[in-house]
Write a protein that holds these residues in place. Structure first.
Motif, PDB file in Angstrom:
ATOM      1  N   ALA A  90      12.200  -6.185   7.230  1.00  0.00           N
ATOM      2  CA  ALA A  90      11.709  -7.509   6.835  1.00  0.00           C
ATOM      3  C   ALA A  90      10.184  -7.540   6.837  1.00  0.00           C
ATOM      4  O   ALA A  90       9.556  -8.101   5.922  1.00  0.00           O
ATOM      5  N   ARG A  91       9.575  -6.938   7.843  1.00  0.00           N
ATOM      6  CA  ARG A  91       8.106  -6.885   7.897  1.00  0.00           C
ATOM      7  C   ARG A  91       7.558  -6.089   6.711  1.00  0.00           C
ATOM      8  O   ARG A  91       6.561  -6.476   6.098  1.00  0.00           O
ATOM      9  N   MET A  92       8.203  -4.975   6.403  1.00  0.00           N
ATOM     10  CA  MET A  92       7.775  -4.137   5.276  1.00  0.00           C
ATOM     11  C   MET A  92       7.862  -4.918   3.960  1.00  0.00           C
ATOM     12  O   MET A  92       6.930  -4.902   3.152  1.00  0.00           O
ATOM     13  N   THR A  93       8.962  -5.592   3.755  1.00  0.00           N
ATOM     14  CA  THR A  93       9.143  -6.382   2.529  1.00  0.00           C
ATOM     15  C   THR A  93       8.061  -7.444   2.402  1.00  0.00           C
ATOM     16  O   THR A  93       7.455  -7.626   1.341  1.00  0.00           O
ATOM     17  N   ALA A  94       7.790  -8.157   3.496  1.00  0.00           N
ATOM     18  CA  ALA A  94       6.763  -9.207   3.473  1.00  0.00           C
ATOM     19  C   ALA A  94       5.380  -8.620   3.215  1.00  0.00           C
ATOM     20  O   ALA A  94       4.578  -9.187   2.471  1.00  0.00           O
ATOM     21  N   ALA A  95       5.102  -7.460   3.807  1.00  0.00           N
ATOM     22  CA  ALA A  95       3.768  -6.855   3.681  1.00  0.00           C
ATOM     23  C   ALA A  95       3.454  -6.437   2.253  1.00  0.00           C
ATOM     24  O   ALA A  95       2.288  -6.410   1.855  1.00  0.00           O
ATOM     25  N   TRP A  96       4.477  -6.105   1.477  1.00  0.00           N
ATOM     26  CA  TRP A  96       4.275  -5.622   0.105  1.00  0.00           C
ATOM     27  C   TRP A  96       4.713  -6.646  -0.938  1.00  0.00           C
ATOM     28  O   TRP A  96       4.832  -6.315  -2.124  1.00  0.00           O
ATOM     29  N   ALA A  97       4.931  -7.896  -0.544  1.00  0.00           N
ATOM     30  CA  ALA A  97       5.434  -8.916  -1.468  1.00  0.00           C
ATOM     31  C   ALA A  97       4.429  -9.278  -2.561  1.00  0.00           C
ATOM     32  O   ALA A  97       4.804  -9.580  -3.693  1.00  0.00           O
ATOM     33  N   ASP A  98       3.155  -9.240  -2.240  1.00  0.00           N
ATOM     34  CA  ASP A  98       2.105  -9.584  -3.212  1.00  0.00           C
ATOM     35  C   ASP A  98       1.925  -8.424  -4.189  1.00  0.00           C
ATOM     36  O   ASP A  98       1.690  -7.286  -3.780  1.00  0.00           O
ATOM     37  N   ASP A  99       2.011  -8.699  -5.486  1.00  0.00           N
ATOM     38  CA  ASP A  99       1.852  -7.648  -6.500  1.00  0.00           C
ATOM     39  C   ASP A  99       0.529  -6.901  -6.371  1.00  0.00           C
ATOM     40  O   ASP A  99       0.436  -5.726  -6.727  1.00  0.00           O
ATOM     41  N   ALA A 100      -0.491  -7.563  -5.863  1.00  0.00           N
ATOM     42  CA  ALA A 100      -1.807  -6.933  -5.737  1.00  0.00           C
ATOM     43  C   ALA A 100      -1.779  -5.725  -4.804  1.00  0.00           C
ATOM     44  O   ALA A 100      -2.594  -4.815  -4.929  1.00  0.00           O
ATOM     45  N   THR A 101      -0.828  -5.688  -3.866  1.00  0.00           N
ATOM     46  CA  THR A 101      -0.767  -4.559  -2.935  1.00  0.00           C
ATOM     47  C   THR A 101      -0.419  -3.254  -3.651  1.00  0.00           C
ATOM     48  O   THR A 101      -0.737  -2.172  -3.148  1.00  0.00           O
ATOM     49  N   LEU A 102       0.196  -3.338  -4.811  1.00  0.00           N
ATOM     50  CA  LEU A 102       0.581  -2.129  -5.542  1.00  0.00           C
ATOM     51  C   LEU A 102      -0.633  -1.393  -6.096  1.00  0.00           C
ATOM     52  O   LEU A 102      -0.603  -0.168  -6.261  1.00  0.00           O
ATOM     53  N   GLU A 103      -1.691  -2.111  -6.372  1.00  0.00           N
ATOM     54  CA  GLU A 103      -2.915  -1.508  -6.905  1.00  0.00           C
ATOM     55  C   GLU A 103      -3.920  -1.178  -5.812  1.00  0.00           C
ATOM     56  O   GLU A 103      -4.760  -0.299  -5.979  1.00  0.00           O
ATOM     57  N   ARG A 104      -3.846  -1.889  -4.698  1.00  0.00           N
ATOM     58  CA  ARG A 104      -4.820  -1.707  -3.622  1.00  0.00           C
ATOM     59  C   ARG A 104      -4.705  -0.308  -3.019  1.00  0.00           C
ATOM     60  O   ARG A 104      -3.610   0.169  -2.744  1.00  0.00           O
ATOM     61  N   PRO A 105      -5.827   0.378  -2.788  1.00  0.00           N
ATOM     62  CA  PRO A 105      -5.764   1.706  -2.174  1.00  0.00           C
ATOM     63  C   PRO A 105      -5.297   1.624  -0.718  1.00  0.00           C
ATOM     64  O   PRO A 105      -5.641   0.691   0.005  1.00  0.00           O
ATOM     65  N   VAL A 106      -4.502   2.602  -0.335  1.00  0.00           N
ATOM     66  CA  VAL A 106      -4.100   2.762   1.059  1.00  0.00           C
ATOM     67  C   VAL A 106      -4.486   4.164   1.493  1.00  0.00           C
ATOM     68  O   VAL A 106      -4.471   5.104   0.695  1.00  0.00           O
ATOM     69  N   THR A 107      -4.853   4.296   2.747  1.00  0.00           N
ATOM     70  CA  THR A 107      -5.287   5.587   3.273  1.00  0.00           C
ATOM     71  C   THR A 107      -4.291   6.074   4.315  1.00  0.00           C
ATOM     72  O   THR A 107      -3.988   5.368   5.276  1.00  0.00           O
ATOM     73  N   VAL A 108      -3.788   7.274   4.059  1.00  0.00           N
ATOM     74  CA  VAL A 108      -2.884   7.949   4.989  1.00  0.00           C
ATOM     75  C   VAL A 108      -3.451   9.336   5.253  1.00  0.00           C
ATOM     76  O   VAL A 108      -4.457   9.734   4.658  1.00  0.00           O
ATOM     77  N   GLU A 109      -2.806  10.089   6.139  1.00  0.00           N
ATOM     78  CA  GLU A 109      -3.386  11.375   6.546  1.00  0.00           C
ATOM     79  C   GLU A 109      -3.491  12.380   5.410  1.00  0.00           C
ATOM     80  O   GLU A 109      -4.284  13.305   5.482  1.00  0.00           O
ATOM     81  N   TRP A 110      -2.714  12.211   4.340  1.00  0.00           N
ATOM     82  CA  TRP A 110      -2.792  13.161   3.239  1.00  0.00           C
ATOM     83  C   TRP A 110      -3.603  12.654   2.056  1.00  0.00           C
ATOM     84  O   TRP A 110      -3.636  13.270   1.001  1.00  0.00           O
ATOM     85  N   GLY A 111      -4.299  11.526   2.215  1.00  0.00           N
ATOM     86  CA  GLY A 111      -5.192  11.066   1.156  1.00  0.00           C
ATOM     87  C   GLY A 111      -5.215   9.558   1.004  1.00  0.00           C
ATOM     88  O   GLY A 111      -4.615   8.819   1.789  1.00  0.00           O
ATOM     89  N   THR A 112      -5.911   9.115  -0.041  1.00  0.00           N
ATOM     90  CA  THR A 112      -5.989   7.698  -0.391  1.00  0.00           C
ATOM     91  C   THR A 112      -5.352   7.521  -1.761  1.00  0.00           C
ATOM     92  O   THR A 112      -5.681   8.260  -2.704  1.00  0.00           O
ATOM     93  N   PHE A 113      -4.452   6.549  -1.867  1.00  0.00           N
ATOM     94  CA  PHE A 113      -3.662   6.350  -3.084  1.00  0.00           C
ATOM     95  C   PHE A 113      -3.493   4.864  -3.352  1.00  0.00           C
ATOM     96  O   PHE A 113      -3.558   4.061  -2.422  1.00  0.00           O
ATOM     97  N   PRO A 114      -3.193   4.513  -4.611  1.00  0.00           N
ATOM     98  CA  PRO A 114      -2.770   3.131  -4.869  1.00  0.00           C
ATOM     99  C   PRO A 114      -1.469   2.852  -4.105  1.00  0.00           C
ATOM    100  O   PRO A 114      -0.646   3.760  -3.894  1.00  0.00           O
ATOM    101  N   GLY A 115      -1.287   1.620  -3.722  1.00  0.00           N
ATOM    102  CA  GLY A 115      -0.097   1.256  -2.972  1.00  0.00           C
ATOM    103  C   GLY A 115       1.203   1.692  -3.622  1.00  0.00           C
ATOM    104  O   GLY A 115       2.124   2.148  -2.946  1.00  0.00           O
ATOM    105  N   ALA A 116       1.300   1.571  -4.950  1.00  0.00           N
ATOM    106  CA  ALA A 116       2.536   1.949  -5.643  1.00  0.00           C
ATOM    107  C   ALA A 116       2.850   3.427  -5.463  1.00  0.00           C
ATOM    108  O   ALA A 116       4.009   3.807  -5.304  1.00  0.00           O
TER     109      ALA A 116
END
Length: 196
Positions: A90-116
């Motif tokens: 439920a938390r995961m679903t809520a965190a990604w509910a906004d379409d803008a999160t799909l384009e926003r960069p996220v940083t993980v240990e293997w790089g930075t990528f668009p959310g999608a």
């Protein structure tokens, strides 16, 4: 749908993948929690903790674009894993509910990528792979979504090629899959699981 590229909106695929994991978690009898899984570092209980933590971390990325690793839950009752996974889902679903999160960069240990891309190559691939691990550990209590495995295999071959193993890549060498193996077995073999 057999393309290896990330879909424009991977959230429906993620929902299918986590729904499948949730159904498998509900099928785990308490006496199997200490049993082995094909993922050698995890018994069933540890795999469930890893799955819950993965969704919590994924939710954190959707909320903030970065993650401080969540602690694996140690206080979940034997019959509470479904609820723990449901709350993280439920938390995961809520965190990604906004379409803008799909384009926003996220940083993980293997790089930075668009959310999608993260949702596809990280969350869907992880959920599908561990669905196979859990299904194997439980003796295949439910049919698995073969289309999800075909998609995940394509992404795994693209993002985790055979020559990119070891060091910080947490997968063993590609293993052979039996002729005529289903998509889950081929995915597991690609990710270094022993499938024979």
């Amino acid at each position: 749908m057999t393309s290896t590229s990330a879909p424009t909106d991977p959230r429906p695929l993620l929902e299918r993948a986590v729904a499948q994991v949730a159904a498998l978690i509900e099928a785990v009898p308490a006496e199997r929690l200490g049993g082995p899984t094909p993922c050698a570092e995890f018994d069933v209980r540890a795999l469930l903790g890893h799955l819950v933590t993965g969704l919590q971390d994924g939710a954190q990325l959707g909320e903030t674009g970065a993650v401080e690793r969540s602690k694996v839950p140690t206080d979940v009752a034997d019959d509470g894993w479904g609820r723990a996974y449901g709350a993280a889902r439920a938390r995961m679903t809520a965190a990604w509910a906004d379409d803008a999160t799909l384009e926003r960069p996220v940083t993980v240990e293997w790089g930075t990528f668009p959310g999608a891309v993260f949702l596809t190559s990280g969350m869907v691939l992880e959920s599908v792979t561990h669905a196979w691990d859990l299904s194997q550990a439980l003796g295949h209590p439910l049919p698995l979504d073969q289309e999800l495995a075909e998609l995940a295999l394509g992404w795994a071959q693209r993002f985790l090629p055979a020559d990119r193993r070891g060091d910080e890549v947490p997968f063993g060498p590609v293993r052979p899959a039996p002729e005529g193996a289903d998509a889950y077995t081929r995915l597991a073999a690609w990710l270094g699981r022993e499938v024979a």
